[in-house]
Design a protein around this motif. Structure first.
Motif, PDB file in Angstrom:
ATOM      1  N   ILE A  72       0.192  20.544   3.307  1.00 46.39           N
ATOM      2  CA  ILE A  72       0.506  19.941   2.012  1.00 46.39           C
ATOM      3  C   ILE A  72       0.133  18.461   2.052  1.00 46.39           C
ATOM      4  O   ILE A  72       0.015  17.860   3.120  1.00 46.39           O
ATOM      5  CB  ILE A  72       1.993  20.095   1.630  1.00 46.39           C
ATOM      6  CG1 ILE A  72       2.886  19.284   2.573  1.00 46.39           C
ATOM      7  CG2 ILE A  72       2.401  21.557   1.597  1.00 46.39           C
ATOM      8  CD1 ILE A  72       4.328  19.206   2.098  1.00 46.39           C
ATOM      9  N   GLN A  73      -0.059  17.895   0.866  1.00 45.30           N
ATOM     10  CA  GLN A  73      -0.327  16.466   0.738  1.00 45.30           C
ATOM     11  C   GLN A  73       0.924  15.781   0.197  1.00 45.30           C
ATOM     12  O   GLN A  73       1.585  16.286  -0.705  1.00 45.30           O
ATOM     13  CB  GLN A  73      -1.504  16.199  -0.208  1.00 45.30           C
ATOM     14  CG  GLN A  73      -2.874  16.323   0.457  1.00 45.30           C
ATOM     15  CD  GLN A  73      -3.208  17.742   0.851  1.00 45.30           C
ATOM     16  OE1 GLN A  73      -3.141  18.647   0.031  1.00 45.30           O
ATOM     17  NE2 GLN A  73      -3.552  17.949   2.116  1.00 45.30           N
ATOM     18  N   GLY A  74       1.241  14.624   0.767  1.00 53.71           N
ATOM     19  CA  GLY A  74       2.368  13.828   0.308  1.00 53.71           C
ATOM     20  C   GLY A  74       1.896  12.597  -0.428  1.00 53.71           C
ATOM     21  O   GLY A  74       0.696  12.297  -0.500  1.00 53.71           O
ATOM     22  N   THR A  75       2.866  11.880  -0.991  1.00 54.37           N
ATOM     23  CA  THR A  75       2.599  10.591  -1.631  1.00 54.37           C
ATOM     24  C   THR A  75       3.333   9.510  -0.866  1.00 54.37           C
ATOM     25  O   THR A  75       4.553   9.600  -0.680  1.00 54.37           O
ATOM     26  CB  THR A  75       3.046  10.614  -3.104  1.00 54.37           C
ATOM     27  OG1 THR A  75       2.271  11.577  -3.821  1.00 54.37           O
ATOM     28  CG2 THR A  75       2.860   9.241  -3.740  1.00 54.37           C
ATOM     29  N   PHE A  76       2.590   8.489  -0.434  1.00 55.32           N
ATOM     30  CA  PHE A  76       3.152   7.405   0.366  1.00 55.32           C
ATOM     31  C   PHE A  76       3.152   6.122  -0.464  1.00 55.32           C
ATOM     32  O   PHE A  76       2.095   5.606  -0.828  1.00 55.32           O
ATOM     33  CB  PHE A  76       2.334   7.208   1.644  1.00 55.32           C
ATOM     34  CG  PHE A  76       2.489   8.326   2.642  1.00 55.32           C
ATOM     35  CD1 PHE A  76       3.280   8.153   3.780  1.00 55.32           C
ATOM     36  CD2 PHE A  76       1.854   9.551   2.462  1.00 55.32           C
ATOM     37  CE1 PHE A  76       3.426   9.182   4.714  1.00 55.32           C
ATOM     38  CE2 PHE A  76       1.999  10.584   3.373  1.00 55.32           C
ATOM     39  CZ  PHE A  76       2.793  10.396   4.509  1.00 55.32           C
ATOM     40  N   PHE A  77       4.349   5.630  -0.789  1.00 53.46           N
ATOM     41  CA  PHE A  77       4.502   4.376  -1.507  1.00 53.46           C
ATOM     42  C   PHE A  77       4.566   3.255  -0.471  1.00 53.46           C
ATOM     43  O   PHE A  77       5.483   3.210   0.352  1.00 53.46           O
ATOM     44  CB  PHE A  77       5.767   4.404  -2.363  1.00 53.46           C
ATOM     45  CG  PHE A  77       5.692   5.375  -3.515  1.00 53.46           C
ATOM     46  CD1 PHE A  77       5.180   4.975  -4.743  1.00 53.46           C
ATOM     47  CD2 PHE A  77       6.108   6.692  -3.364  1.00 53.46           C
ATOM     48  CE1 PHE A  77       5.094   5.862  -5.810  1.00 53.46           C
ATOM     49  CE2 PHE A  77       6.032   7.590  -4.426  1.00 53.46           C
ATOM     50  CZ  PHE A  77       5.522   7.173  -5.644  1.00 53.46           C
ATOM     51  N   ILE A  78       3.574   2.352  -0.530  1.00 53.55           N
ATOM     52  CA  ILE A  78       3.388   1.394   0.557  1.00 53.55           C
ATOM     53  C   ILE A  78       3.387  -0.028   0.023  1.00 53.55           C
ATOM     54  O   ILE A  78       2.529  -0.393  -0.789  1.00 53.55           O
ATOM     55  CB  ILE A  78       2.065   1.671   1.301  1.00 53.55           C
ATOM     56  CG1 ILE A  78       2.025   3.129   1.794  1.00 53.55           C
ATOM     57  CG2 ILE A  78       1.902   0.711   2.467  1.00 53.55           C
ATOM     58  CD1 ILE A  78       0.730   3.502   2.483  1.00 53.55           C
ATOM     59  N   PRO A  79       4.318  -0.872   0.477  1.00 49.91           N
ATOM     60  CA  PRO A  79       4.246  -2.296   0.130  1.00 49.91           C
ATOM     61  C   PRO A  79       2.979  -2.928   0.715  1.00 49.91           C
ATOM     62  O   PRO A  79       2.505  -2.538   1.796  1.00 49.91           O
ATOM     63  CB  PRO A  79       5.501  -2.885   0.788  1.00 49.91           C
ATOM     64  CG  PRO A  79       6.432  -1.723   0.965  1.00 49.91           C
ATOM     65  CD  PRO A  79       5.532  -0.555   1.242  1.00 49.91           C
ATOM     66  N   GLY A  80       2.445  -3.903  -0.003  1.00 49.08           N
ATOM     67  CA  GLY A  80       1.230  -4.561   0.469  1.00 49.08           C
ATOM     68  C   GLY A  80       1.388  -5.189   1.840  1.00 49.08           C
ATOM     69  O   GLY A  80       0.459  -5.157   2.664  1.00 49.08           O
ATOM     70  N   PHE A  81       2.564  -5.759   2.120  1.00 45.45           N
ATOM     71  CA  PHE A  81       2.804  -6.380   3.419  1.00 45.45           C
ATOM     72  C   PHE A  81       2.749  -5.351   4.541  1.00 45.45           C
ATOM     73  O   PHE A  81       2.229  -5.633   5.629  1.00 45.45           O
ATOM     74  CB  PHE A  81       4.153  -7.095   3.414  1.00 45.45           C
ATOM     75  CG  PHE A  81       4.484  -7.789   4.708  1.00 45.45           C
ATOM     76  CD1 PHE A  81       3.877  -8.991   5.034  1.00 45.45           C
ATOM     77  CD2 PHE A  81       5.404  -7.246   5.599  1.00 45.45           C
ATOM     78  CE1 PHE A  81       4.166  -9.634   6.231  1.00 45.45           C
ATOM     79  CE2 PHE A  81       5.697  -7.878   6.790  1.00 45.45           C
ATOM     80  CZ  PHE A  81       5.080  -9.082   7.107  1.00 45.45           C
ATOM     81  N   THR A  82       3.270  -4.159   4.291  1.00 49.18           N
ATOM     82  CA  THR A  82       3.181  -3.094   5.286  1.00 49.18           C
ATOM     83  C   THR A  82       1.722  -2.738   5.555  1.00 49.18           C
ATOM     84  O   THR A  82       1.319  -2.539   6.709  1.00 49.18           O
ATOM     85  CB  THR A  82       3.943  -1.842   4.808  1.00 49.18           C
ATOM     86  OG1 THR A  82       5.328  -2.162   4.640  1.00 49.18           O
ATOM     87  CG2 THR A  82       3.816  -0.707   5.803  1.00 49.18           C
ATOM     88  N   ALA A  83       0.928  -2.657   4.487  1.00 47.91           N
ATOM     89  CA  ALA A  83      -0.486  -2.335   4.662  1.00 47.91           C
ATOM     90  C   ALA A  83      -1.195  -3.386   5.504  1.00 47.91           C
ATOM     91  O   ALA A  83      -2.000  -3.051   6.381  1.00 47.91           O
ATOM     92  CB  ALA A  83      -1.161  -2.196   3.301  1.00 47.91           C
ATOM     93  N   GLU A  84      -0.907  -4.650   5.233  1.00 41.65           N
ATOM     94  CA  GLU A  84      -1.535  -5.722   5.999  1.00 41.65           C
ATOM     95  C   GLU A  84      -1.068  -5.728   7.445  1.00 41.65           C
ATOM     96  O   GLU A  84      -1.839  -6.069   8.358  1.00 41.65           O
ATOM     97  CB  GLU A  84      -1.226  -7.071   5.346  1.00 41.65           C
ATOM     98  CG  GLU A  84      -1.897  -7.257   3.998  1.00 41.65           C
ATOM     99  CD  GLU A  84      -1.464  -8.546   3.310  1.00 41.65           C
ATOM    100  OE1 GLU A  84      -2.130  -8.944   2.341  1.00 41.65           O
ATOM    101  OE2 GLU A  84      -0.451  -9.152   3.729  1.00 41.65           O
ATOM    102  N   SER A  85       0.183  -5.355   7.674  1.00 46.17           N
ATOM    103  CA  SER A  85       0.744  -5.391   9.023  1.00 46.17           C
ATOM    104  C   SER A  85       0.313  -4.198   9.863  1.00 46.17           C
ATOM    105  O   SER A  85       0.175  -4.307  11.089  1.00 46.17           O
ATOM    106  CB  SER A  85       2.273  -5.440   8.950  1.00 46.17           C
ATOM    107  OG  SER A  85       2.719  -6.572   8.231  1.00 46.17           O
ATOM    108  N   TYR A  86       0.116  -3.045   9.211  1.00 44.89           N
ATOM    109  CA  TYR A  86      -0.217  -1.811   9.928  1.00 44.89           C
ATOM    110  C   TYR A  86      -1.428  -1.137   9.263  1.00 44.89           C
ATOM    111  O   TYR A  86      -1.333  -0.018   8.765  1.00 44.89           O
ATOM    112  CB  TYR A  86       0.985  -0.862   9.930  1.00 44.89           C
ATOM    113  CG  TYR A  86       2.216  -1.440  10.592  1.00 44.89           C
ATOM    114  CD1 TYR A  86       2.385  -1.381  11.975  1.00 44.89           C
ATOM    115  CD2 TYR A  86       3.211  -2.051   9.829  1.00 44.89           C
ATOM    116  CE1 TYR A  86       3.509  -1.924  12.585  1.00 44.89           C
ATOM    117  CE2 TYR A  86       4.339  -2.588  10.425  1.00 44.89           C
ATOM    118  CZ  TYR A  86       4.481  -2.525  11.801  1.00 44.89           C
ATOM    119  OH  TYR A  86       5.599  -3.064  12.406  1.00 44.89           O
TER     120      TYR A  86
END
Length: 325
Positions: A72-86
Motif C-alpha cells: 500500500i501507499q501512505g501519505t507522509f506530511f513532512i515539515p520543511g525543516f525535517t526535509a532539510e535535516s533528513y
C-alpha cells in the motif's frame, strides 16, 4: 459480525466502482521540529532530541518496509525543516511511491497568526520540499491541526488540492474558499475556488494513545498496543460499514516503535481485508472527491463581542452552488 453504522449525511459521497469505503494511513514526520516549535530551548536537551530523531532515523525505514510488505501507499506530511535535516529519508519516501504532503516548515504554532506570517511558513515549506525531493505537494495538514479562517485561501493561492486539518466530518467534502479573513462568510467574500477537506479525528491519532515525554507532553499513561489495535479496528469497521473515510494519523517516533509498529501492521492487514475498502493515499481520495462531489460547504462562523454580557452572533454553515471545473 455485522456492524450497524450510519453515514455522514452532511457529506454524502460515493466511491470508485468496486469500493464502498476508503482508508488512508498517514504519517506526520515531525522529528525534532514539533518540540523546537513548542520550546526552542529544547535543542539543549540531548535525550529529548534523540527521542524525536528516532522517527526519521529508525522508525521511517521500518514503516516503509511495512507499507512495502503490505503493498500500500501512505501519505507522509513532512515539515520543511525535517526535509532539510533528513533529505535521504524524504527521498526514500518518494522513491517508495508514497505521497509527500506539506506540514509547515518548523511545525510552527498556528493559532491566531496573521495571514502574512502563515504564508511565509507555507512558502518556506514548499521551497524545502522542492529542493530536497523535487516534489510540489498537493496536500496540507496544519501543525497541531490548527487551521485559521484565512488558511483555505492561502492554500488555494498556492494550488493545493486538499487540506486535512478539520474535524467536522467522517467523509471528505469540498470546502469553500473565503477571501481574506472574512468572519461573516457572505457570498461576496466567497470566491470561485474550493479545496477538498479530508477530516481527521483525535481518536485516530497515535499521539493521544502513546505520546509521553517528561515536561513536554502526555499524561504518563502509555496505552497497550493491543488496546489501541482494538480501538482503531472498531473505528475502521464503523467507517467501512457507513461508507465513509478512515484516516489514521501516526507519528513515526511514536508508532514506529517495535510493538506499536507490529500492531499497526496488524491493523493494516485487517483494514485491507474489509470487503470493498479502498486503501489509498490522501491525494487519490481528494482527486476522487473533487471529481465526483458537487456540493461545496461553507463553515459556521461565531462572533463573540469582547465585553461580557453582550451575547454572540452565529452564522450557520451552508451549501453553495457548485462551480464549473
Amino acid at each position: 459480525m455485522t456492524t450497524n453504522a450510519f453515514p455522514d449525511e452532511a457529506h454524502p459521497i460515493t466511491w470508485p466502482e468496486g469500493f464502498k469505503a476508503a482508508a488512508s494511513f498517514t504519517f506526520d514526520v515531525d522529528a525534532e521540529s514539533c518540540t523546537i516549535a513548542h520550546d526552542p530551548t529544547s535543542t539543549r536537551r540531548m535525550s529529548l532530541m534523540s527521542h524525536q530523531s528516532y522517527g526519521p532515523r529508525v522508525a521511517v525505514p521500518r514503516l516503509l518496509k511495512i507499507l512495502e510488505r503490505q503493498e500500500i501507499q501512505g501519505t507522509f506530511f513532512i515539515p520543511g525543516f525535517t526535509a532539510e535535516s533528513y533529505p535521504d529519508v524524504v527521498r526514500r519516501i518518494v522513491d517508495g511511491g508514497h505521497e509527500v504532503a506539506h506540514h509547515g516548515y518548523l511545525h510552527e504554532p498556528m493559532q491566531g497568526i496573521d495571514a502574512a506570517t502563515e504564508a511565509s511558513y507555507l512558502d518556506r515549506g514548499l521551497e524545502a520540499l522542492a529542493k530536497v525531493a523535487g516534489v510540489r505537494p498537493v496536500g496540507y495538514r496544519a501543525p497541531w491541526w490548527e487551521l485559521n479562517w484565512h488558511s483555505p485561501a492561502l492554500l488555494a493561492d498556492r494550488g493545493f488540492l486538499y487540506d486535512s486539518s478539520l474535524l467536522d466530518g467522517d467523509a471528505p467534502y469540498r470546502m469553500a474558499v473565503v477571501s481574506g479573513d472574512s468572519r461573516d462568510g457572505d457570498s461576496r467574500d466567497i470566491d470561485s475556488r474550493d479545496i477538498v477537506e479530508i477530516p481527521v479525528d483525535w481518536a485516530l491519532d497515535d499521539w493521544e494513545q502513546y505520546a509521553f515525554y517528561p515536561g513536554v507532553t502526555g499524561s504518563g499513561v502509555i496505552e497497550s498496543p493491543a488496546k489501541v489495535l482494538e480501538m482503531w479496528t472498531l473505528e475502521a469497521e464503523a467507517h467501512h460499514a457507513q461508507g465513509s473515510c478512515f484516516v489514521l494519523t501516526n507519528h513515526p517516533f511514536i508508532s514506529g516503535r517495535p510493538s506499536k509498529a507490529v500492531a499497526l501492521e496488524q491493523l493494516i492487514e485487517r483494514v485491507k481485508a474489509m470487503d470493498g475498502m479502498w486503501v489509498t493515499t490522501m491525494e487519490q481520495i481528494a482527486e476522487h472527491t473533487k471529481a465526483t462531489v458537487n456540493e461545496i460547504h461553507s463553515h459556521a462562523r461565531i462572533e463573540v463581542p469582547s465585553y461580557p454580557g453582550a451575547g454572540a452572533s452565529f452564522k450557520p454553515a451552508r451549501l453553495l452552488q457548485p462551480t464549473v471545473n
